[in-house]
Design a protein around this motif. Structure first.
Motif, short mmCIF file in Angstrom:
data_model
loop_
_atom_site.label_atom_id
_atom_site.label_comp_id
_atom_site.label_asym_id
_atom_site.label_seq_id
_atom_site.Cartn_x
_atom_site.Cartn_y
_atom_site.Cartn_z
N CYS A 114 0.83 -1.21 0.00
CA CYS A 114 0.00 0.00 0.00
C CYS A 114 0.86 1.27 0.00
CB CYS A 114 -0.90 -0.05 1.23
SG CYS A 114 -1.39 1.56 1.84
N CYS A 144 -4.39 -2.98 9.76
CA CYS A 144 -4.18 -3.92 8.65
C CYS A 144 -2.81 -4.56 8.79
CB CYS A 144 -4.33 -3.22 7.30
SG CYS A 144 -2.98 -2.11 6.93
N CYS A 375 -4.39 -2.27 -1.07
CA CYS A 375 -5.08 -2.18 0.22
C CYS A 375 -6.19 -3.22 0.22
CB CYS A 375 -5.67 -0.79 0.42
SG CYS A 375 -6.83 -0.76 1.80
S1 SF4 Z 1 -5.89 -0.14 5.61
FE1 SF4 Z 1 -5.39 -0.06 3.44
S2 SF4 Z 1 -4.87 2.10 3.03
FE2 SF4 Z 1 -4.78 1.80 5.25
S3 SF4 Z 1 -2.62 1.34 5.61
FE3 SF4 Z 1 -3.71 -0.61 5.41
S4 SF4 Z 1 -3.45 -1.17 3.28
FE4 SF4 Z 1 -2.97 1.00 3.44
#
Ligand code: SF4
Ligand code: SF4
Lengths: 423, 248
Positions: A114, A144, A375
């Motif tokens: 990401c 995440c 993501c």
């Molecule tokens: S939730 Fe998605 S946008 Fe946010 S840091 Fe994790 S991968 Fe990146």
């Protein structure tokens, strides 16, 4: 700007790289923001803040530090900023909306990750962000996987305190989260050397609520047709909300809202009343990531709300101000923060439900869902968002993109075609 | 009253001029290195108001075009003019593939486009033709004579090219490889069409619609007739000209 060079050098910035960064920003800002017509006058404060993005605000942080104050950086709207301020600290959201230092980053992170994560690593490794370099501690979370593992690496360069954010919203998750908030409070007290008291926490809850209320006021004014302010300007304000001085920011947003009310009364808008009205939904757009909003509004459409962490997810939901004890205040905080509808939760039906309500409330004609490349939480949840929209007969366009500019033309075609569909 | 439409794409520029609702002129030329100038020069003799579409539409708007529309809308208008019954359009051009779903009233209700890379587009076939030693016009007919059964697993232009080359080294007949490449392009297009839950009749437009092998494979995979306009490359420009007629 020249007066700031010494400050930047003292902060240990890589001055050459930093110069390049600053040179890139003004033209972008000019093209995206200053060429808009019929902007509210009170946007001048926010223009000023961007202009001074590495200047005045950094100076304020340094003054705070010289008086023994501490600066805490965060990456997620789950981190309760009230705690930091109630212990005398300054809390700033670190931006990560720009690709930088990728050569260095790819030495330690996989290429396909990401862009937000890549960006904050790039800022730190490249020593080009004065906010990052002002931080005494940064706060990570286990939202995440990408972030969670990247924080382990980041800890080699700056102390990181990781909060365990739950993945579900059951009673036991709430208990864990409450415990995490209390641990966080202890950690912050430890860093700032100031005890959090019922009174100090109450005050910071009141201040933060005032900021949220100003942003909510701004949001509700955007429900009007014609829209009194552009989506780009609103997004900018929501981005600045993360790092500006709370009291001053609140006052400036309210002043802007006064002007917008006058505009509404006189029927003045930034776009014609029949311009297609769009709700943006998806991953946060950290400053200076204005790519997709700029494309959308350049077609003549208008963004009326952001169902994002740089948007409603950040300021919807107030914390009760009447807690009678510290314990109760922590419980209130835990409750409020656990209500955020982030895609890292399972299930996360409240998000789609809320989105459907927003379409009604904001008289929107369509939804544009934007997720950052790689993501998983948001690009997978896009399917549910799409399904809910289709069931409700709401036109939706799903986009996936990163911080690069190479796909601008393709995005333009998709967005323009979508807007043609709505007209 | 004359009306003109121009489609400035990544590989070709198409121009259509209409008068009293009839096409009086059309042409397709290579995009070249000065697309905007080329387009303007093609249009000047007709002294007609112009609507532009395609990748070069914004530049055209800045210099000579009265209005712009996207390729999606242009193809919807152009195809509906040629095939009044159409409900779904597949357009494969030089650098992108789009699938467009129309309502019974011919309004665009959904569309999808391929992502950033050139997989499955005209560019992909061009690179593969060169790798196999064919002209771009030859590869389709040659593939029709290929023996089925081979599979190219990579859709990335670069990897598929090296896959094709290693098959050549192993002595696989080139028409068999060509067929396998067409198969993968057709499957990719079919999956885009499924994404928008396509409804027949299906019309195939864009330069790649001239490829007989792809037309055949698509109608097999989708079990439906695939209609191709006589000049599939001018449909976008035609749509732009038709839109121009509604403006003034
Ligand atoms: S939730 Fe998605 S946008 Fe946010 S840091 Fe994790 S991968 Fe990146
Ligand atoms: S999207 Fe989720 S992880 Fe990212 S900032 Fe928002 S709440 Fe935090």
């Amino acid at each position: 700007m020249s007066d700031y060079r010494k400050m930047w050098a003292d902060l240990g910035l890589d001055l050459d790289a930093h110069d390049q960064l600053l040179q890139a920003l003004p033209p972008t800002y000019h093209d995206v923001y200053l060429t808009q017509t019929n902007r509210p006058q009170k946007m001048d404060y926010f223009d000023f803040v961007v202009n001074e993005i590495h200047g005045l605000r950094i100076q304020e942080l340094q003054q705070h530090k010289q008086q023994g104050g501490k600066v805490i950086g965060t990456f997620c709207v789950f981190v309760p900023e009230e705690i930091v301020r109630s212990a005398g600290g300054i809390c700033i959201g670190l931006c990560s909306g720009l690709e930088t230092g990728s050569g260095e980053v790819e030495k330690i992170l996989p290429r396909q990750i990401c862009p937000l994560i890549k960006s904050f690593m790039g800022f730190k490794l490249g020593k080009i962000c004065p906010y990052f370099e002002s931080c005494d501690l940064v706060v990570g979370e286990t939202t995440c996987d990408g972030k969670k593992k990247a924080f382990e690496l980041l800890n080699d360069y700056i102390p990181v305190h990781v909060m365990e954010t739950p993945q579900m919203k059951r009673e036991r998750d709430y208990k864990l989260w409450l415990k995490e908030i209390k641990d966080f409070a202890v950690k912050i007290e430890d860093i700032t050397g100031q005890k959090i008291t019922a009174a100090s926490l109450k005050q910071s809850i009141i201040d933060t609520n005032a900021k949220r209320q100003a942003l909510l006021r701004l949001a509700s004014l955007r429900r009007h047709k014609p829209a009194p302010i552009s989506g780009k300007d609103s997004l900018l304000i929501e981005q600045i909300a993360m790092y500006d001085d709370v009291t001053r920011f609140t006052q400036k947003v309210n002043e802007l809202c006064d002007e917008l009310e006058e505009r509404i009364n006189s029927g003045t808008g930034v776009a014609p009343a029949n311009a297609p009205r769009i709700i943006l939904s998806g991953t946060p757009m950290a400053i200076p990531n204005w790519k997709v909003p700029h494309i959308i509004e350049s077609t003549g459409a208008i963004i009326v709300a952001e169902e994002m962490c740089t948007g409603l997810r950040y300021f919807e939901g107030l914390v009760p101000e009447d807690a009678s004890s510290l314990e109760e205040a922590y419980a209130n905080l835990a409750q409020r923060y656990l209500n955020i509808n982030c895609a890292v939760f399972t299930p996360n039906n409240n998000r789609t439900q809320r989105l459907m309500e927003l379409v009604e409330e904001y008289q929107a004609d369509g939804v544009i869902h934007v997720s950052l490349s790689f993501c998983d939480p948001y690009s997978i949840e896009a399917t549910q968002v799409e399904k809910a929209c289709r069931q409700a007969g709401i036109p939706i366009l799903k986009l996936e993109t990163d911080y690069g500019q190479e796909d601008t033309e393709q995005l333009k075609t998709r967005v323009e075609a979508f807007c043609e569909m709505l007209r | 009253m004359r009306r003109a439409g121009v489609d400035i794409g990544s590989r070709t520029i198409a121009v259509v001029v209409m008068e009293e609702g009839k096409i009086i002129y059309s042409t397709v030329v290579d995009t070249g290195y000065q697309p905007n100038e080329t387009a303007a020069a093609l249009l000047t003799p007709f002294a007609a108001p112009v609507v532009a579409t395609g990748y070069g539409r914004h530049a055209a708007k800045a210099s000579f075009a009265r209005e712009i529309i996207t390729e999606i809308k242009a193809h919807a208008l152009g195809t509906a003019y040629l095939f009044p019954e159409v409900r779904t359009i597949l357009d494969i051009g030089g650098q992108d593939t789009k699938a467009i779903l129309l309502s019974p009233q011919k309004a665009v209700v959904d569309f999808v486009m391929n992502d950033k890379c050139s997989a499955g587009t005209g560019k992909f076939l061009e690179v593969m033709a060169a790798a196999l030693g064919y002209d771009i016009g030859e590869i389709g007919p040659a593939a029709l004579a290929g023996k089925p059964g081979l599979k190219i697993s990579n859709m990335c232009t670069v990897f598929a090219e090296s896959e094709a080359i290693s098959l050549l080294h192993r002595g696989t007949p080139r028409q068999d490889i060509a067929l396998a490449l067409h198969q993968s392009v057709a499957e990719r297009a079919a999956s885009l069409l499924k994404k928008i839950s396509f409804v027949p009749p299906l019309v195939f437009t864009g330069g790649v619609a001239q490829n007989p092998c792809l037309v055949k494979l698509l109608s097999e995979i989708l079990s439906t007739t695939v209609y191709v306009p006589a000049s599939p490359q001018i449909v976008g420009a035609l749509g732009a000209a038709l839109h121009c007629a509604t403006l003034i």
